[in-house]
Design a protein around this motif. Structure first.
Motif, PDB file in Angstrom:
ATOM      1  N   UNK A   1      -4.780 -16.499  -0.338  1.00 14.24           N
ATOM      2  CA  UNK A   1      -4.536 -16.981   1.023  1.00 14.24           C
ATOM      3  C   UNK A   1      -4.306 -15.766   1.916  1.00 14.24           C
ATOM      4  N   UNK A   2      -5.220 -15.479   2.852  1.00 19.86           N
ATOM      5  CA  UNK A   2      -5.043 -14.307   3.711  1.00 19.86           C
ATOM      6  C   UNK A   2      -4.106 -14.598   4.875  1.00 19.86           C
ATOM      7  N   UNK A   3      -3.389 -13.586   5.332  1.00 18.40           N
ATOM      8  CA  UNK A   3      -2.495 -13.769   6.468  1.00 18.40           C
ATOM      9  C   UNK A   3      -2.108 -12.409   7.039  1.00 18.40           C
ATOM     10  N   UNK A   4      -1.560 -12.436   8.250  1.00 15.18           N
ATOM     11  CA  UNK A   4      -0.961 -11.269   8.880  1.00 15.18           C
ATOM     12  C   UNK A   4       0.500 -11.220   8.429  1.00 15.18           C
ATOM     13  N   UNK A   5       0.935 -10.173   7.754  1.00 14.55           N
ATOM     14  CA  UNK A   5       2.267 -10.190   7.139  1.00 14.55           C
ATOM     15  C   UNK A   5       3.394 -10.130   8.160  1.00 14.55           C
ATOM     16  N   UNK A   6       4.483 -10.789   7.820  1.00 15.08           N
ATOM     17  CA  UNK A   6       5.721 -10.655   8.597  1.00 15.08           C
ATOM     18  C   UNK A   6       6.466  -9.429   8.081  1.00 15.08           C
ATOM     19  N   UNK A   7       6.843  -8.559   8.983  1.00 16.98           N
ATOM     20  CA  UNK A   7       7.530  -7.337   8.578  1.00 16.98           C
ATOM     21  C   UNK A   7       8.442  -6.856   9.692  1.00 16.98           C
ATOM     22  N   UNK A   8       9.324  -5.958   9.340  1.00 13.67           N
ATOM     23  CA  UNK A   8      10.255  -5.362  10.299  1.00 13.67           C
ATOM     24  C   UNK A   8      10.200  -3.856  10.088  1.00 13.67           C
ATOM     25  N   UNK A   9       9.449  -3.172  10.970  1.00 13.52           N
ATOM     26  CA  UNK A   9       9.216  -1.747  10.820  1.00 13.52           C
ATOM     27  C   UNK A   9      10.428  -0.906  11.175  1.00 13.52           C
ATOM     28  N   UNK A  10      10.294   0.395  10.927  1.00 12.65           N
ATOM     29  CA  UNK A  10      11.415   1.308  11.145  1.00 12.65           C
ATOM     30  C   UNK A  10      11.861   1.311  12.600  1.00 12.65           C
ATOM     31  N   UNK A  11      10.907   1.291  13.546  1.00 11.20           N
ATOM     32  CA  UNK A  11      11.270   1.304  14.957  1.00 11.20           C
ATOM     33  C   UNK A  11      12.047   0.049  15.327  1.00 11.20           C
ATOM     34  N   UNK A  12      11.583  -1.080  14.808  1.00  7.62           N
ATOM     35  CA  UNK A  12      12.259  -2.338  15.112  1.00  7.62           C
ATOM     36  C   UNK A  12      13.638  -2.396  14.448  1.00  7.62           C
ATOM     37  N   UNK A  13      13.754  -1.857  13.243  1.00  9.47           N
ATOM     38  CA  UNK A  13      15.059  -1.849  12.583  1.00  9.47           C
ATOM     39  C   UNK A  13      16.058  -0.992  13.361  1.00  9.47           C
ATOM     40  N   UNK A  14      15.578   0.119  13.922  1.00 10.44           N
ATOM     41  CA  UNK A  14      16.458   0.966  14.729  1.00 10.44           C
ATOM     42  C   UNK A  14      16.931   0.232  15.978  1.00 10.44           C
TER      43      UNK A  14
ATOM     44  N   UNK B   1      16.622   0.382  -1.582  1.00 12.50           N
ATOM     45  CA  UNK B   1      15.436   0.675  -0.794  1.00 12.50           C
ATOM     46  C   UNK B   1      15.275  -0.227   0.420  1.00 12.50           C
ATOM     47  N   UNK B   2      16.216  -1.118   0.671  1.00 11.54           N
ATOM     48  CA  UNK B   2      16.172  -1.975   1.852  1.00 11.54           C
ATOM     49  C   UNK B   2      17.255  -1.502   2.810  1.00 11.54           C
TER      50      UNK B   2
ATOM     51  N   UNK C   1       0.815  -1.208   0.000  1.00 12.09           N
ATOM     52  CA  UNK C   1       0.000   0.000   0.000  1.00 12.09           C
ATOM     53  C   UNK C   1       0.850   1.260   0.000  1.00 12.09           C
ATOM     54  N   UNK C   2       2.063   1.195   0.535  1.00 11.56           N
ATOM     55  CA  UNK C   2       2.930   2.368   0.557  1.00 11.56           C
ATOM     56  C   UNK C   2       4.376   1.919   0.676  1.00 11.56           C
ATOM     57  N   UNK C   3       5.284   2.869   0.541  1.00 13.78           N
ATOM     58  CA  UNK C   3       6.711   2.552   0.552  1.00 13.78           C
ATOM     59  C   UNK C   3       7.178   2.039   1.914  1.00 13.78           C
ATOM     60  N   UNK C   4       6.573   2.535   2.971  1.00 15.50           N
ATOM     61  CA  UNK C   4       6.957   2.094   4.311  1.00 15.50           C
ATOM     62  C   UNK C   4       6.693   0.605   4.490  1.00 15.50           C
ATOM     63  N   UNK C   5       5.514   0.173   4.056  1.00 12.63           N
ATOM     64  CA  UNK C   5       5.196  -1.255   4.136  1.00 12.63           C
ATOM     65  C   UNK C   5       6.146  -2.071   3.260  1.00 12.63           C
ATOM     66  N   UNK C   6       6.402  -1.582   2.067  1.00 17.89           N
ATOM     67  CA  UNK C   6       7.274  -2.314   1.148  1.00 17.89           C
ATOM     68  C   UNK C   6       8.644  -2.538   1.764  1.00 17.89           C
ATOM     69  N   UNK C   7       9.224  -1.497   2.339  1.00 17.48           N
ATOM     70  CA  UNK C   7      10.547  -1.620   2.949  1.00 17.48           C
ATOM     71  C   UNK C   7      10.521  -2.579   4.130  1.00 17.48           C
ATOM     72  N   UNK C   8       9.461  -2.522   4.927  1.00 12.37           N
ATOM     73  CA  UNK C   8       9.358  -3.391   6.099  1.00 12.37           C
ATOM     74  C   UNK C   8       9.226  -4.856   5.701  1.00 12.37           C
ATOM     75  N   UNK C   9       8.430  -5.140   4.667  1.00 13.90           N
ATOM     76  CA  UNK C   9       8.240  -6.518   4.216  1.00 13.90           C
ATOM     77  C   UNK C   9       9.517  -7.054   3.573  1.00 13.90           C
ATOM     78  N   UNK C  10      10.146  -6.259   2.708  1.00 17.39           N
ATOM     79  CA  UNK C  10      11.365  -6.710   2.039  1.00 17.39           C
ATOM     80  C   UNK C  10      12.493  -6.965   3.039  1.00 17.39           C
ATOM     81  N   UNK C  11      12.611  -6.102   4.049  1.00 19.87           N
ATOM     82  CA  UNK C  11      13.653  -6.299   5.058  1.00 19.87           C
ATOM     83  C   UNK C  11      13.443  -7.598   5.819  1.00 19.87           C
ATOM     84  N   UNK C  12      12.204  -7.852   6.226  1.00 20.22           N
ATOM     85  CA  UNK C  12      11.911  -9.098   6.940  1.00 20.22           C
ATOM     86  C   UNK C  12      12.187 -10.308   6.063  1.00 20.22           C
ATOM     87  N   UNK C  13      11.839 -10.222   4.784  1.00 16.24           N
ATOM     88  CA  UNK C  13      12.058 -11.346   3.880  1.00 16.24           C
ATOM     89  C   UNK C  13      13.546 -11.613   3.681  1.00 16.24           C
ATOM     90  N   UNK C  14      14.330 -10.554   3.531  1.00 19.31           N
ATOM     91  CA  UNK C  14      15.766 -10.724   3.359  1.00 19.31           C
ATOM     92  C   UNK C  14      16.397 -11.361   4.595  1.00 19.31           C
TER      93      UNK C  14
END
Length: 818
Positions: free
Chosen positions: A593-606, A473-474, A440-453
């Motif tokens: 398939x619906x799910x709650x996404x795994x992500x790593x937000x800016x606060x958690x990355x800090x 962007x990661x 939905x936005x760049x913040x979500x994209x960065x959080x999802x990609x970081x968690x996936x990596x």
């Protein structure tokens, strides 16, 4: 019976810990509390006899340790009782700061004791659109919980495949004109020439001849797949594609996630949300990484004392520890390894897993093709598309010993989030082939990609996966990535040479006589892990780049797996609407398939960056331990090559072993976050062996490098790691082919790799003949010292080369020739 024995042993150990230890303390030390006079003497006079230490200090330490365990044990009793019932799943377990290991140890003991009274449960719900196929489902696994309901859907898959179309030459035709007409580019006429037998000269063709024109066609296939739809009332069910998008959707800047829902998975989802949205496997990897780096920092006197942590960082680590599931990750790795061994020994293909689901009780595999798996796997549908196995003692304990040493069968299996019932969902990115990530936005994209990596960098089965991160962007620290990760700035750089690299890997498969990477992985022996390359494109692609990716996938079985932030990319899509809502969309069907996404937000990355900085060695470098020279002064051969503009890699062994002209990146030591000197030294020894004795089978290479390791499976697993390290470090030639080719019957380096042994070998072949003075001078100019100089304990195999004898006789033969 095994469960009863384990429960009895756990009961005895519990009695020893709770009753035996205090009884022993009372018997041996009595009352350890000192009187005032004893305390004054201890503080003012030396304790030469050790009576105060042995009679007071150590017993008090023992009582404190016992008390903390006893408290943790009492706290864990209601936690474990709550786990026995479904209602207890919505109750968050009690956790006391500072008693983490005590509660974990007590939890294991209590769960083992209580397991005797747990009744077997059904393996699959019977009233779903697909139900359990037979009564054997309920008896095959005693501890499996009900798997999610499933629906069977048609998966419409459109693939581009290579075909050859014949065309008859008419008067006036040229291959250039045919290529321009059929392929859109006349410069591609060599492809037509290469595909057409009977035409020797591309400039000399005659009317009536036929040529084969390589063509890429779109082929549509329809297969049935089982789709998990959950077993919770909170958001369960296969969703129709759609959802909120736009910049106003949820932000991933904070780990505080509201409205996670109740139901069976509420506690697990809430715990993951508290840790910023990460799952148990990723949390276990992060906690383990921090522990390894802290141990490295404590070793010796490396670095200055760590700076104190902020409250936010301490709190985030505590939340990670609550979510971390090391036992679960290990259990999943065990099950996957068993599948690989079973497929290898029986000749059966690996199950075509596209999604997997894991909870505390079971691992469920969802396939794109029907399969028949051995006990203790339980078929959970009529079509053989869903299989389940318990992750407790009853499930794992029934796995037969089938051997080990094979590569991970699903190295691209990555956690993507949790379903409504709290189970972790994994997607096999290799099976998906390419995945469009729509956020939905760049913040979500960065959080999802970081968690996936981080997921593929830290889980135990993706160790050999090669990852290329494209763009900037990661914001994950590069030193946190896996040892086989590289970063490139643009998609153009990433795609350069991809076709050549895939063609080289396909040629390796052809030499083995297998059609796919998954088939190669279960082939006994071999020096290759046969893991795919995962490319994460963090920026949208151009039309030409998208077409290039799709064309490579159509032409090569070993084409990279692509994850793109490109809404126009065809195929599988992962749509993330906000921090609580995501879905995996199946191609060609409205079901997702619906799910709650795994992500790593800016606060958690800090917070994570702060934890890593405090745990990582600040001074000193693992490169300091490298026992060979990498950048010392060039030899005569290397200098002449440089003068002639020759920048080919060189492996120099006539003196301290050196590697020059590498184009790749060195492997990373995750204990330090820096290039690994140990891994580089081991890869360097492999390079030296390959230029000395090219063409050796992988088993022989492993024997020469690691004669001290008796277990063959262990030797081959370590060899695969060294091969991957060396391939990544040396890089690729200008045409994209790797300097460390994919092994077939024998192991060698790319023909462009040069070595100082060449001149000596030429002289040694002239045995018994006079040596030309120029040849002798050239050979002797390569010598920089004692050949194969390296650390103690390595290059032991080099004694059989007799290079020393050749060099010793070279001067005399050269003198005779002059």
């Amino acid at each position: 019976m095994i469960r009863i024995v384990k429960a009895l042993l756990a009961l005895i150990l519990t009695a020893v810990l709770l009753v035996g230890i205090p009884a022993a303390l009372v018997f041996l030390a009595g009352n350890p509390i000192p009187s005032w006079d004893e305390l004054v003497r201890a503080m003012t006079l030396p304790d030469y006899s050790g009576s105060f230490l042995l009679g007071t200090v150590l017993p008090l330490v023992g009582w404190i340790a016992w008390a903390t365990f006893a408290i943790g044990f009492l706290i864990e009793i209601p936690n474990q009782l709550a786990e026995l019932g479904a209602a207890g799943r919505s109750r968050r377990p009690i956790r006391i700061a500072g008693l983490g290991w005590q509660q974990k140890a007590a939890g294991v003991l209590i769960a083992t004791i209580l397991a005797v009274g747990v009744a077997p449960t059904a393996a699959i719900a019977a009233d779903s659109p697909t139900s359990s196929s037979s009564s054997s489902s309920s008896s095959a696994s005693a501890t499996q919980a009900a798997a999610p309901q499933t629906v069977v859907k048609n998966l419409v898959k459109k693939e581009q495949v290579n075909t050859l179309e014949q065309r008859t030459i008419v008067s006036g035709d040229t291959l250039w004109d045919i290529a321009e007409e059929e392929l859109g580019d006349g410069a591609r006429y060599p492809e037509i020439h290469a595909a057409s037998q009977g035409i020797e000269d591309p400039d000399l063709i005659f009317p009536g001849q036929t040529v084969n024109v390589p063509t890429v066609k779109t082929v549509t296939t329809v297969t049935q797949v089982a789709v998990p739809v959950g077993n919770s009332d909170a958001g369960a069910g296969a969703a129709e594609n759609g959802g909120a998008t736009g910049s106003d959707a949820g932000s991933a800047d904070s780990g505080a996630v509201a409205d996670q829902g109740g139901g069976a998975g509420g506690a697990e989802i809430a715990a993951a949300a508290a840790a910023g949205g990460v799952g148990g496997v990723l949390a276990a990897g992060l906690v383990g990484l921090l522990a390894v780096r802290r141990a490295r920092r404590r070793a010796g006197s490396l670095g200055a004392p760590a700076a104190p942590l902020s409250a936010a960082a301490v709190d985030y680590e505590r939340r990670l520890e609550e979510v971390a599931d090391l036992a679960g990750a290990t259990a999943i790795d065990t099950v996957l390894g068993h599948l690989a061994a079973w497929a290898s020994q029986t000749g059966a293909p690996l199950p075509a897993v596209y999604v997997a689901r894991a909870d505390a009780d079971a691992l469920t595999l969802y396939l794109t093709e029907p399969a028949g798996l051995p006990a203790p796997y339980t078929r959970a549908d009529d079509a053989g598309l869903v299989w389940s196995i318990g992750l407790g003692p009853a499930g794992l304990g029934e796995l037969p010993a089938l051997g080990r040493g094979l590569p991970a069968p699903y190295p691209a299996l990555a956690g993507i989030g949790r379903d409504a019932a709290g189970g972790i969902l994994f997607a096999d990115l290799e099976r998906l082939g390419s995945l469009a990530l729509v956020c939905a936005n760049e913040t979500l994209r960065e959080s999802v990609l970081t968690a996936l990596l981080l997921e593929v960098a830290l889980n135990p089965w993706s160790e050999q996966l090669r990852v290329t991160v494209v763009g900037d962007d990661v914001t994950v620290p590069r030193e946190l990535s896996s040892r086989h990760t590289r970063f490139v700035d643009s998609a153009a750089d990433a795609l350069h040479g991809v076709d050549a690299l895939a063609a080289a890997a396909d040629a390796g498969l052809a030499r083995l006589g297998v059609p796919t990477l998954s088939a190669a992985r279960v082939r006994p022996g071999g020096a290759e892990a046969w893991a795919p390359e995962l490319m994460l494109f963090t920026e949208p692609l151009s039309d030409a780049q998208r077409a290039a990716i799709l064309n490579t996938r159509a032409r090569y079985a070993t084409a990279p797996v692509s994850i793109v932030v490109d809404e126009a990319h065809p195929g599988w899509r992962m749509v993330v609407d906000d921090v609580t809502s995501a879905r995996l969309e199946l191609p060609g069907t409205p079901v997702s398939i619906p799910f709650h996404p795994q992500l790593l937000g800016a606060r958690e990355r800090t917070a994570l960056a702060e934890l890593l900085a405090a745990a990582t060695v600040e001074e000193g470098d693992d490169l300091d331990t490298l026992p060979v020279s990498i950048d010392s002064a060039p030899t005569a051969m290397a200098a002449r090559a440089s003068d002639n503009g020759d920048d080919r890699p060189a492996v120099l062994v006539l003196g301290p072993v050196q590697l020059r002209g590498v184009r790749g990146v060195p492997p990373i030591n995750q204990a330090t976050g820096r290039p690994s000197g140990t891994a580089m030294a081991q890869a360097l020894e492999l390079a030296a062996l390959l230029v000395t004795w090219p063409g050796q089978p992988a088993e022989r290479v492993a024997d020469l490098l690691m004669p001290h390791i008796e277990d063959e499976a262990t030797r081959m697993a370590l060899l695969r790691t060294r091969v991957n390290d060396l391939r990544q470090w040396m890089g690729t030639a200008d045409d994209g082919t790797p300097y460390v080719p994919y092994a077939g019957d024998g192991m060698s380096l790319h023909p462009d790799v040069v070595t100082d042994l060449t001149a000596v070998a030429a002289v040694s072949r002239a045995d018994g003949e006079a040596v030309h003075p120029a040849a002798a001078e050239h050979a002797l100019a390569q010598v920089r010292g004692t050949p194969f100089t390296g650390p103690a304990g390595v290059y032991g195999w080099a004694s059989a080369t007799r290079v020393d004898e050749v060099l010793a006789s070279l001067s005399g033969r050269a003198a005779a020739a002059s």
